[in-house]
Structure formats: C-alpha cells, structure tokens
Write a protein that holds these residues in place. Sequence first.
Motif, PDB file in Angstrom:
ATOM      1  N   ILE A 118      18.716  16.847 -35.856  1.00 30.58           N
ATOM      2  CA  ILE A 118      17.866  16.310 -34.922  1.00 30.58           C
ATOM      3  C   ILE A 118      16.834  15.049 -35.780  1.00 30.58           C
ATOM      4  N   HIS A 119      17.031  13.851 -35.346  1.00 27.04           N
ATOM      5  CA  HIS A 119      16.457  12.782 -35.830  1.00 27.04           C
ATOM      6  C   HIS A 119      15.545  12.165 -34.818  1.00 27.04           C
ATOM      7  N   ARG A 120      14.458  11.950 -35.295  1.00 27.10           N
ATOM      8  CA  ARG A 120      13.433  11.223 -34.243  1.00 27.10           C
ATOM      9  C   ARG A 120      13.668   9.595 -34.859  1.00 27.10           C
ATOM     10  N   LEU A 121      14.025   9.095 -33.520  1.00 22.22           N
ATOM     11  CA  LEU A 121      14.319   7.563 -33.750  1.00 22.22           C
ATOM     12  C   LEU A 121      13.189   6.816 -32.827  1.00 22.22           C
ATOM     13  N   LEU A 122      12.880   5.507 -33.440  1.00 19.00           N
ATOM     14  CA  LEU A 122      11.919   4.696 -32.569  1.00 19.00           C
ATOM     15  C   LEU A 122      12.672   3.884 -31.536  1.00 19.00           C
ATOM     16  N   VAL A 123      12.181   3.725 -30.273  1.00 20.29           N
ATOM     17  CA  VAL A 123      12.703   2.762 -29.309  1.00 20.29           C
ATOM     18  C   VAL A 123      12.132   1.633 -29.686  1.00 20.29           C
ATOM     19  N   ALA A 124      13.077   0.497 -29.749  1.00 23.99           N
ATOM     20  CA  ALA A 124      12.629  -0.906 -30.455  1.00 23.99           C
ATOM     21  C   ALA A 124      12.707  -1.665 -29.162  1.00 23.99           C
ATOM     22  N   LYS A 125      13.488  -1.492 -28.021  1.00 25.36           N
ATOM     23  CA  LYS A 125      13.471  -2.325 -26.859  1.00 25.36           C
ATOM     24  C   LYS A 125      14.142  -1.547 -25.619  1.00 25.36           C
ATOM     25  N   VAL A 126      13.314  -2.056 -24.594  1.00 28.49           N
ATOM     26  CA  VAL A 126      14.009  -1.366 -23.390  1.00 28.49           C
ATOM     27  C   VAL A 126      14.170  -2.679 -22.473  1.00 28.49           C
ATOM     28  N   HIS A 143      18.462   1.077 -16.930  1.00 33.54           N
ATOM     29  CA  HIS A 143      17.799   0.505 -18.256  1.00 33.54           C
ATOM     30  C   HIS A 143      18.610   0.542 -19.463  1.00 33.54           C
ATOM     31  N   SER A 144      18.437  -0.382 -20.387  1.00 34.81           N
ATOM     32  CA  SER A 144      19.128  -0.048 -21.525  1.00 34.81           C
ATOM     33  C   SER A 144      17.963   0.165 -22.503  1.00 34.81           C
ATOM     34  N   ILE A 145      18.219   1.082 -23.448  1.00 33.89           N
ATOM     35  CA  ILE A 145      17.287   1.513 -24.376  1.00 33.89           C
ATOM     36  C   ILE A 145      17.673   1.348 -26.175  1.00 33.89           C
ATOM     37  N   GLU A 146      17.192   0.602 -26.855  1.00 33.84           N
ATOM     38  CA  GLU A 146      17.425   0.319 -28.162  1.00 33.84           C
ATOM     39  C   GLU A 146      16.790   1.119 -28.929  1.00 33.84           C
ATOM     40  N   PHE A 147      17.604   1.627 -30.281  1.00 39.56           N
ATOM     41  CA  PHE A 147      16.827   2.621 -30.855  1.00 39.56           C
ATOM     42  C   PHE A 147      17.109   1.739 -32.353  1.00 39.56           C
ATOM     43  N   GLU A 148      15.817   2.107 -33.150  1.00 34.15           N
ATOM     44  CA  GLU A 148      15.956   1.521 -34.542  1.00 34.15           C
ATOM     45  C   GLU A 148      16.232   2.528 -35.532  1.00 34.15           C
ATOM     46  N   VAL A 149      17.254   2.493 -36.254  1.00 35.06           N
ATOM     47  CA  VAL A 149      17.873   3.388 -37.156  1.00 35.06           C
ATOM     48  C   VAL A 149      17.373   3.104 -38.530  1.00 35.06           C
ATOM     49  N   PRO A 150      16.342   3.926 -39.358  1.00 33.08           N
ATOM     50  CA  PRO A 150      15.760   3.553 -40.499  1.00 33.08           C
ATOM     51  C   PRO A 150      16.978   3.520 -41.438  1.00 33.08           C
ATOM     52  N   ALA A 151      16.841   2.836 -42.594  1.00 33.81           N
ATOM     53  CA  ALA A 151      17.817   2.510 -43.594  1.00 33.81           C
ATOM     54  C   ALA A 151      18.448   3.786 -44.103  1.00 33.81           C
ATOM     55  N   ASP A 152      17.413   4.641 -44.579  1.00 30.62           N
ATOM     56  CA  ASP A 152      17.883   5.929 -44.989  1.00 30.62           C
ATOM     57  C   ASP A 152      18.857   6.745 -44.045  1.00 30.62           C
ATOM     58  N   LYS A 153      18.712   6.453 -43.034  1.00 32.38           N
ATOM     59  CA  LYS A 153      19.650   7.456 -41.951  1.00 32.38           C
ATOM     60  C   LYS A 153      20.846   6.394 -41.358  1.00 32.38           C
ATOM     61  N   ALA A 154      20.979   5.475 -41.953  1.00 35.58           N
ATOM     62  CA  ALA A 154      22.101   4.567 -41.360  1.00 35.58           C
ATOM     63  C   ALA A 154      23.433   5.100 -41.416  1.00 35.58           C
ATOM     64  N   ASN A 206       9.721   5.915 -18.275  1.00 35.67           N
ATOM     65  CA  ASN A 206       8.633   6.064 -19.418  1.00 35.67           C
ATOM     66  C   ASN A 206       9.182   5.390 -20.637  1.00 35.67           C
ATOM     67  N   ALA A 207      10.456   5.106 -20.939  1.00 36.81           N
ATOM     68  CA  ALA A 207      10.959   4.659 -22.258  1.00 36.81           C
ATOM     69  C   ALA A 207      10.180   3.467 -22.587  1.00 36.81           C
ATOM     70  N   THR A 208       9.518   3.352 -23.461  1.00 38.72           N
ATOM     71  CA  THR A 208       8.817   2.131 -23.921  1.00 38.72           C
ATOM     72  C   THR A 208       9.149   1.513 -25.479  1.00 38.72           C
ATOM     73  N   PRO A 209       9.113   0.423 -25.775  1.00 39.66           N
ATOM     74  CA  PRO A 209       9.168   0.052 -27.090  1.00 39.66           C
ATOM     75  C   PRO A 209       8.164   0.651 -28.038  1.00 39.66           C
TER      76      PRO A 209
END
Length: 365
Positions: A3-11, A19-30, A88-91
């Motif tokens: 399981i990976h916790r990702l940051l919501v970057a944009k909604v 709604h579209s939801i964009e996730f930021e993937v950290p470089a070490d998980k790319a 509820n999804a927000t950056p």
Amino acid sequence: MSIHRLLVAKVVAETHDAHSIEFEVPADKADLFVYKPGQFLTLRVPSDETGSVARCYSLCSAPHDGGPLRVAVKRTADGYASNWLCDNATPGMEIDVLVPAGIFTPKSLDTDMLLFAGGSGITPILSILRSALETGSGSVTLIYANRDAQSVIFASALAELSRRFPERLVVVHWLESLQGLPSVANLTALAAPYAGREVFICGPGPFMDAVAEAMAALGRGRREIHIEKFRSLPRNPFEVEPAKEEAEEKAAVAEAEQDEERAGDAPPVEPVADDGGTVTVELDGATHELAWPAQKKLLDVMLEAGIDAPYSCREGACSACACRIVDGNVELAHNEVLDPEDLEDGIILACQSMRRTQSVHITYE
Ligand SMILES: Cc1cc2nc3c(=O)[nH]c(=O)nc-3n(C[C@H](O)[C@H](O)[C@H](O)COP(=O)(O)OP(=O)(O)OC[C@H]3O[C@@H](n4cnc5c(N)ncnc54)[C@H](O)[C@@H]3O)c2cc1C
C-alpha cells in the motif's frame, strides 16, 4: 500487496458529477507506478462505518508523457466512495493506493482500434486513445455515449485530439437526450466501417451488452473484443489480509506445539503429507521456488511465503493479481475478467488459481 500513500496534487471538476484527481508519485516510487494505458489504481476511501472501502479507478492519464497519474471519478447514485471522493478529495490530501494493475490494455499501439465508451467508461479508453495517437501509428475511432452534452467527460480533450489528428481519429458522440439509448442496430451501423479493428469497450452493463451484440452481428466473437467492467470490490484489501493472518496464526500454533514437545519430550510430529507440488514465481526481478499444496490457491501460497504479490478483490473480479503461466497448468475457481484470448495467452488470476500439474512456473514480468 503493498500500500502506498500518495499526495493528491490537483482535483478538477470535469463535469457536474465527475472529478479528476491527480496524484504525485515520489521519485523513489516512480518504478512502482509505471503503468500501461487502460490500467487502474485501487484507492482506499475512508469510512466511519467500516474503516475504509476499496474502489478501483482507471487511469485516464497516458503513461508516455511522464505526467502525473490521473483518475476520474463519476458520482454513482447512492454510491459511497465515488461521492466521498467527489466531495472530499482536495490538493494536499493523502490517499492510500495500490500500484497500477489490470489487463484491459492493448498489446500494440500500432494497430487500428475501435473504442466504445459509455459515461465514466471513457477513463481507460482515453488513456488508450491518447497513447495510440501520440505514440502509435494506427487509426482510432471512438464511439462515446452519454446522457447529455453536460455529462460528456473530457469533451474538450477529445476535441483537441481530433484537431491534432484529423487523419487518424474519428470521434462519434451519442447523446441519449437527443438520440435515445443507442440500440444494437444503431451501434451496428456506427461500427460497421471499422468492424475489423481491435475493439475495446467500457461503460455501463447494458451499453456493453448492446455493443457486444452489435459486434457479434458484425462477425466479431466475444473472444475478440476487450471489455472492462466497472464494479465495486466485494472485499477490502486495505483492511484485512486473511492469508497473512492465517499464516501468522499457523506459525504461532506450530511454535507453541514445538515448545510443548520440547517440554514434554514428545516424539517429533510428522509434517502433513502433500503431493510435493511446487511453483516457481518470477516477480520484481526475483525468482522464488515455493511448495504449493494442491488444495491452496496460488495467491495464498505466495502471501504465506511472504512474497509481495499484487492483489485487490481476491474474488476473480478485478484482475489486479493477473500473471502469466510459463509452464504447467492451473484451473481458475472463478473468473469474471479474463476473456478467452487472455486465457489462451496464459494469463491467469493468482487469487483463483488451483494447481493442476505437479509443478507450475508463473511470471509477473
Ligand atoms: C477496473 C475498474 C475500473 C474502474 N474505473 C472507474 C473509473 O475510472 N471511474 C469511475 O467513476 N468508476 C470506476 N470504477 C467503478 C468504481 O470502482 C466504483 O464501483 C464506483 O465508483 C461506485 O462506487 P461507490 O462506492 O460510489 O458506489 P457503491 O459501491 O454502489 O456504494 C454502495 C456500497 O457502499 C457501501 N457503503 C455505503 N455507505 C458506506 C459507508 N459509510 N462506509 C462503508 N461502506 C458504505 C454500501 O454497503 C454498498 O455496498 C471502476 C471499477 C473497476 C472494477
């Protein structure tokens, strides 16, 4: 399963109910989040009642542009997770997700394609369509059905692609408010000029049934077309891991028994006889050799051995655990997602696989 916790970057509110939801993937998980067009993420949506629910959402982004991972969620009437995400999804919010999975993905992006989408079914279709146009060489026709003009998700993105690829892309919009529900006859007429192409379908059940019937009328059997069914997962991979729990319980019992034997100087207990079946598993660049008791399912064998094999529904309904047979044979106890062509290619669902040969070799590569 990790399981990976990702940051919501944009909604983005794409329509009044999606709604579209964009996730930021950290470089070490790319590396973990490399995906193919048509694949999906499984999201953990919090719930006061159950802790969480797990829901799959197809990636509408296209992998080749290296952009953020994006899903699009359409509200389901009386649905829990889709409404929670849209409300509820927000950056800045963090959401637990499983790595991309799924087999609704073209083998080649250079073939001509006929794509059908109904409503939110556009999400995996857009990813396939953009990938094919921007990195492949074939022609693409999209037949896209919606309730009305306001409900068309990604209308402007599709218009822009039509402008950029006038020779290779045809988009046919079907609006129920103007034209009624698309009948089998309507769909047959629309698809006829493109009937020989690679076909991908995603949308509500009755729409997909009508398309499949239309394709059958045009001489295309069910095994020749790819279908993605949207449904809610019946089990929650984020909350329980029965196989692991079971394994831990068994290990604790075995340890306790050994302690008792030592204390009472009892004779050693013979291990339970099995027929010595084995499985070789290639996953993440490593090869594992495991005993596979005949009565167990492959996914449980791998999880009990501590292997981080992917899975989601564990009910043969989502394809997150799909892998490929290199050697040997298995039987699927249940299968709602693999079509005959997948099975012919040796694709299996680990969560439903029972061993049918003494040794089996599978790969996730
Ligand atoms: C491979 C795949 C890809 C998909 N891709 C997309 C996509 O791109 N876009 C999209 O919109 N959909 C997609 N879906 C569908 C999506 O996963 C959901 O099925 C859909 O969003 C409906 O979920 P829902 O929870 O809103 O509705 P439902 O599942 O109908 O919600 C009702 C359920 O939630 C339970 N429930 C109600 N209240 C609560 C509560 N408070 N706590 C816990 N449980 C509760 C109820 O018991 C009931 O079981 C996809 C599905 C699959 C399998």
